[in-house]
Design a protein around this motif. Sequence first.
Motif, PDB file in Angstrom:
ATOM      1  N   GLN A 138     -50.914  -6.504  27.058  1.00 56.88           N
ATOM      2  CA  GLN A 138     -51.938  -7.519  27.283  1.00 56.88           C
ATOM      3  C   GLN A 138     -53.334  -6.958  27.048  1.00 56.88           C
ATOM      4  N   PHE A 142     -55.873  -8.212  24.163  1.00 61.92           N
ATOM      5  CA  PHE A 142     -57.215  -8.668  24.535  1.00 61.92           C
ATOM      6  C   PHE A 142     -58.283  -7.894  23.761  1.00 61.92           C
ATOM      7  N   LEU A 196     -59.960 -15.823  24.974  1.00 63.83           N
ATOM      8  CA  LEU A 196     -60.188 -14.582  25.713  1.00 63.83           C
ATOM      9  C   LEU A 196     -60.210 -14.832  27.218  1.00 63.83           C
ATOM     10  N   LYS A 199     -56.588 -15.348  28.277  1.00 63.41           N
ATOM     11  CA  LYS A 199     -55.873 -14.075  28.264  1.00 63.41           C
ATOM     12  C   LYS A 199     -56.328 -13.170  29.404  1.00 63.41           C
ATOM     13  N   GLY A 200     -57.634 -13.178  29.698  1.00 65.55           N
ATOM     14  CA  GLY A 200     -58.120 -12.384  30.826  1.00 65.55           C
ATOM     15  C   GLY A 200     -57.543 -12.845  32.149  1.00 65.55           C
TER      16      GLY A 200
END
Length: 232
Positions: A138, A142, A196, A199-200
Amino acid sequence: PARRGGGPSPAPPRGTVRTERGAAEHGGAAEMLSSPWARFYSNSCCLCCHVRTGTIILGVWYLIINSVVLLILLSALTDPDQYHLTSAELGGEFEFMDDANMCIATAISLLMILICAMATYGAYKQHAAWIIPFFCYQIFDFALNTLVAISVLVYPSSIQDYLRQLPNNFPYKEEIMSVNPTCLVVIILLFISVILAFKGYLISCVWNCYRYINGRNNSDVLVYITTNDTAV
């Protein structure tokens, strides 16, 4: 353990274990709250489920996606003429996917399936170490998306160059190229920013699951040191 006078000492009361377990959990919670990252810690994700459940769902979802990709790649290897695009179709001097790239993509898909399966098993069986490879993936993903956003921001003309290299039969190619370059850059940056942020958030869920399992496993360990004179 024996008393100082030599006689056998009575067994510790049943409340002792609970007290020491509670003290261990309280100490772990205090240590967690004193950390600068404590405000990002939460046992819930998506506002409705536990981080452990969310990690299992995320691992299964990635597992399904990579399994589908693997099936497509294996089908392409068995029937290369169906998935290979010639240079004339692409308007370039290269093939879209040759045998070497197909083998590399297949190996990456197998590795991703293994990593996702490890994360799902680790979250289900509460083995924190099994989640680390998925968490590292991950972070890597990212970082790659962040580099893409930076490259678009620093070199906005690269978007137009990329669009010109697309095949002529690419859907909505002419409509996209007719958009104002500045507006196109802003739209792409907003889109990447949303990706983003999402995903964060998923990274924080997996990290919180790792901390939850690791802290729970540590709080379940009780150590007693006994001597001839005292019992701790």
